[in-house]
Design a protein around this motif. Sequence first.
Motif, mmCIF file in Angstrom:
data_model
loop_
_atom_site.group_PDB
_atom_site.id
_atom_site.type_symbol
_atom_site.label_atom_id
_atom_site.label_comp_id
_atom_site.label_asym_id
_atom_site.label_seq_id
_atom_site.Cartn_x
_atom_site.Cartn_y
_atom_site.Cartn_z
ATOM 1 N N ASP A 1 0.821 -1.204 0.000
ATOM 2 C CA ASP A 1 0.000 0.000 0.000
ATOM 3 C C ASP A 1 0.868 1.272 0.000
ATOM 4 O OD1 ASP A 1 -2.415 1.223 -0.093
ATOM 5 O OD2 ASP A 1 -2.739 1.265 2.078
ATOM 6 N N GLY A 2 1.973 1.221 -0.694
ATOM 7 C CA GLY A 2 2.800 2.427 -0.839
ATOM 8 C C GLY A 2 3.797 2.675 0.264
ATOM 9 N N VAL A 3 4.007 1.703 1.121
ATOM 10 C CA VAL A 3 5.003 1.892 2.174
ATOM 11 C C VAL A 3 5.660 0.545 2.498
ATOM 12 C CG1 VAL A 3 3.367 1.617 4.099
ATOM 13 C CG2 VAL A 3 5.401 3.004 4.429
ATOM 14 N N ALA A 4 6.950 0.585 2.871
ATOM 15 C CA ALA A 4 7.652 -0.666 3.178
ATOM 16 C C ALA A 4 7.167 -1.233 4.501
ATOM 17 C CB ALA A 4 9.152 -0.401 3.247
ATOM 18 N N VAL A 5 6.971 -2.538 4.522
ATOM 19 C CA VAL A 5 6.511 -3.210 5.734
ATOM 20 C C VAL A 5 7.453 -4.380 6.018
ATOM 21 C CG1 VAL A 5 4.617 -4.487 6.801
ATOM 22 C CG2 VAL A 5 4.116 -2.594 5.280
ATOM 23 N N VAL A 6 7.864 -4.505 7.281
ATOM 24 C CA VAL A 6 8.830 -5.543 7.642
ATOM 25 C C VAL A 6 8.117 -6.756 8.235
ATOM 26 C CG1 VAL A 6 10.787 -6.080 9.138
ATOM 27 C CG2 VAL A 6 10.621 -3.839 8.075
ATOM 28 N N ASP A 7 8.487 -7.927 7.766
ATOM 29 C CA ASP A 7 8.009 -9.166 8.386
ATOM 30 C C ASP A 7 8.966 -9.458 9.540
ATOM 31 O OD1 ASP A 7 7.490 -11.718 9.155
ATOM 32 O OD2 ASP A 7 7.492 -12.590 7.132
ATOM 33 N N ARG A 8 8.506 -9.186 10.770
ATOM 34 C CA ARG A 8 9.399 -9.247 11.926
ATOM 35 C C ARG A 8 9.879 -10.671 12.229
ATOM 36 N NH1 ARG A 8 9.472 -4.945 15.525
ATOM 37 N NH2 ARG A 8 9.347 -6.278 17.342
ATOM 38 N N ASP A 9 9.142 -11.662 11.748
ATOM 39 C CA ASP A 9 9.571 -13.044 11.992
ATOM 40 C C ASP A 9 10.713 -13.432 11.050
ATOM 41 O OD1 ASP A 9 7.731 -13.407 14.008
ATOM 42 O OD2 ASP A 9 6.136 -13.862 12.570
ATOM 43 N N ALA A 10 10.638 -12.923 9.818
ATOM 44 C CA ALA A 10 11.658 -13.298 8.834
ATOM 45 C C ALA A 10 12.913 -12.431 8.957
ATOM 46 C CB ALA A 10 11.085 -13.187 7.423
ATOM 47 N N CYS A 11 12.751 -11.197 9.469
ATOM 48 C CA CYS A 11 13.881 -10.255 9.527
ATOM 49 C C CYS A 11 14.916 -10.714 10.552
ATOM 50 C CB CYS A 11 13.369 -8.865 9.888
ATOM 51 S SG CYS A 11 14.668 -7.630 9.986
ATOM 52 N N VAL A 12 16.205 -10.633 10.156
ATOM 53 C CA VAL A 12 17.269 -11.016 11.086
ATOM 54 C C VAL A 12 18.048 -9.798 11.582
ATOM 55 C CG1 VAL A 12 17.560 -13.311 10.103
ATOM 56 C CG2 VAL A 12 18.926 -11.420 9.240
ATOM 57 N N GLY A 13 17.655 -8.625 11.109
ATOM 58 C CA GLY A 13 18.308 -7.396 11.563
ATOM 59 C C GLY A 13 19.696 -7.200 11.005
ATOM 60 N N CYS A 14 19.937 -7.666 9.775
ATOM 61 C CA CYS A 14 21.282 -7.551 9.199
ATOM 62 C C CYS A 14 21.625 -6.116 8.814
ATOM 63 C CB CYS A 14 21.439 -8.471 7.993
ATOM 64 S SG CYS A 14 20.461 -7.974 6.569
ATOM 65 N N GLY A 15 20.604 -5.303 8.564
ATOM 66 C CA GLY A 15 20.839 -3.881 8.292
ATOM 67 C C GLY A 15 21.098 -3.537 6.842
ATOM 68 N N MET A 16 20.930 -4.508 5.934
ATOM 69 C CA MET A 16 21.148 -4.227 4.509
ATOM 70 C C MET A 16 20.142 -3.185 4.010
ATOM 71 S SD MET A 16 23.612 -6.208 3.395
ATOM 72 C CE MET A 16 23.536 -6.999 1.814
ATOM 73 N N CYS A 17 18.893 -3.303 4.465
ATOM 74 C CA CYS A 17 17.853 -2.374 4.020
ATOM 75 C C CYS A 17 18.130 -0.971 4.547
ATOM 76 C CB CYS A 17 16.479 -2.856 4.453
ATOM 77 S SG CYS A 17 16.391 -3.286 6.188
ATOM 78 N N GLU A 18 18.651 -0.919 5.755
ATOM 79 C CA GLU A 18 18.972 0.385 6.358
ATOM 80 C C GLU A 18 19.993 1.116 5.491
ATOM 81 O OE1 GLU A 18 21.054 0.140 10.056
ATOM 82 O OE2 GLU A 18 20.300 2.063 10.764
ATOM 83 N N LYS A 19 20.981 0.346 5.005
ATOM 84 C CA LYS A 19 22.018 0.959 4.169
ATOM 85 C C LYS A 19 21.454 1.343 2.798
ATOM 86 C CE LYS A 19 25.677 -1.734 6.228
ATOM 87 N NZ LYS A 19 26.270 -3.048 6.084
ATOM 88 N N ALA A 20 20.511 0.522 2.297
ATOM 89 C CA ALA A 20 20.010 0.743 0.937
ATOM 90 C C ALA A 20 19.045 1.916 0.859
ATOM 91 C CB ALA A 20 19.335 -0.522 0.426
ATOM 92 N N CYS A 21 18.370 2.224 1.967
ATOM 93 C CA CYS A 21 17.319 3.250 1.922
ATOM 94 C C CYS A 21 17.927 4.646 1.785
ATOM 95 C CB CYS A 21 16.471 3.181 3.183
ATOM 96 S SG CYS A 21 15.162 4.432 3.177
ATOM 97 N N PRO A 22 17.639 5.351 0.683
ATOM 98 C CA PRO A 22 18.265 6.664 0.498
ATOM 99 C C PRO A 22 17.686 7.737 1.424
ATOM 100 C CG PRO A 22 16.756 6.203 -1.295
ATOM 101 C CD PRO A 22 16.791 4.966 -0.452
ATOM 102 N N ASN A 23 16.508 7.487 1.971
ATOM 103 C CA ASN A 23 15.878 8.483 2.846
ATOM 104 C C ASN A 23 16.110 8.195 4.332
ATOM 105 O OD1 ASN A 23 14.872 10.464 1.302
ATOM 106 N ND2 ASN A 23 12.745 9.795 1.327
ATOM 107 N N ASN A 24 16.869 7.178 4.634
ATOM 108 C CA ASN A 24 17.103 6.761 6.026
ATOM 109 C C ASN A 24 15.811 6.515 6.781
ATOM 110 O OD1 ASN A 24 19.893 7.000 5.711
ATOM 111 N ND2 ASN A 24 19.753 9.193 6.040
ATOM 112 N N VAL A 25 14.853 5.920 6.099
ATOM 113 C CA VAL A 25 13.554 5.659 6.709
ATOM 114 C C VAL A 25 13.621 4.400 7.583
ATOM 115 C CG1 VAL A 25 11.195 4.934 6.133
ATOM 116 C CG2 VAL A 25 12.223 6.848 4.951
ATOM 117 N N ILE A 26 14.567 3.514 7.270
ATOM 118 C CA ILE A 26 14.635 2.242 7.996
ATOM 119 C C ILE A 26 15.722 2.303 9.059
ATOM 120 C CG2 ILE A 26 14.987 -0.245 7.766
ATOM 121 C CD1 ILE A 26 13.963 -0.005 4.919
#
Lengths: 196, 284
Positions: free
Chosen positions: B158-183
């Motif tokens: 629905d137009g916004v990133a949503v994290v599956d907390r069970d699957a996420c391991v907290g590696c931080g790849m998405c944090e680095k990839a996000c250009p707006n520092n939203v994650i």
Amino acid sequence: MKEILMIMMSVALVNNFVLAQFLGICPFLGVSKKLDSAVGMGIAVTFVMVIATACTWPVQILLLDRYNIGYLQTVAFILIIAALVQFLEMFLKKFIPSLYKGLGVYLPLITTNCAVLGVTIMNIKSEFNFVESIANSFAAGVGFLLAMVLFSGMRQKIEAANIPKAFKGVPITLIGASILSLSFMGFSGVVQGIFG
Amino acid sequence: MMTPVILLVTMGLISGVVLTIASKVFFVPVDETVSQVREVLPGANCGACGFAGCDDYAAAIGADHSLSPSLCPVGGAATATAIGSILGVEAKAAEPKVAFVKCKGSNDNTKKIMEYKGVQTCAAAKNFYGGNWACPQGCISLGDCVSVCQYDAIRICDGVAVVDRDACVGCGMCEKACPNNVITIAEKNKVVYVACNSTETGAKAKKACQVACIGCKKCEKVCKFDAITVENNLAKIDFEKCKNCGLCEKECPTKAISNLRVKKTISTAPTNKEQKVKAAKAKG
């Protein structure tokens, strides 16, 4: 002797492998951030080029040409160069571990460095004898080292310079490389001037 | 016909023999701890431990045995225990971490101000007025985080990133990839967080997105643990101080603070016992 000097001068300055023939661009851009790793890479490439020539030239003359199977040249040369790089890797790991660590992933990349394969094939194509081939390879490596050192100096200056945001990173690196390449065009008449 | 084959095979054999001899002559003994540690690490090379990859982390542990064995969030408790047993120390499991998306700018909450038709990545879109959306600091939703996630733990819904907390391991790849520092990456046991990234003034932020943080400081006042501070019109929760009480979420007028705790719901449907009583009454 004059001929050998002429070959060496022309391949190091006029027909520089990186800046005039655009071979070995990957390590040129990848390892030139720091001066010490650039020097290490340059020396390693020079070493591999000379040893590769010393191994491939006899193979070409004594085996491939004799049995008329010149079409195997690329495969045979790649095999020899790959084995040589593996050997060099083991050697550095044992005796110069600091250089081994500094070169990191780029050391195995010499295996697929087109400059090394290029110099061995060009030696055959130019019909150099063994001594001339070795001289040519050594000078090609020195030219590579020269380009690496000059470029790493440039990049260290660029790091400190205040450049527009749009040019930061890869764009300014490529622009720097092209300007360095242009500056080497100034050598084009030098060899004829000295030896001509 | 046979000559080239024999020649090539011979050359291969000679190279092989020379390399084998060289590997014996130039053999460098490797620290056994390093190879053992490397074996138990998951090999994700995500860099969440703070080193360049699993090899680097193993080498660092080998060089300094006092280094914490529980820095790998991907391997979790099992890896930490295994490394601990190799080093002969008791390992405390790494607190599991998870990615939080600091934006609720869904299609309902915010609107698009243009139709971006360039390269379909957040990084490229950000160069054009901050992307499609009215809020230039929110989720651009072109999925740079989705493409880097190796664990299939993030989706654009629905137009916004949503994290599956069970699957996420907290590696931080998405944090680095996000250009707006939203994650951002934080401990999994923290469930109350500010789901907004806008530092615009209240009116401007609210105009761009219904659920934007307007910097009203109500959450800051209500927090008993002094865990919330409002800087640049944006509330920030200090996860070390936060006790997950959820008071700030209730107080927030724009619902910019999210509480992931599952709320107990009181069922209004009649229970079996009530149904039996009703039936007995009906029978008289």
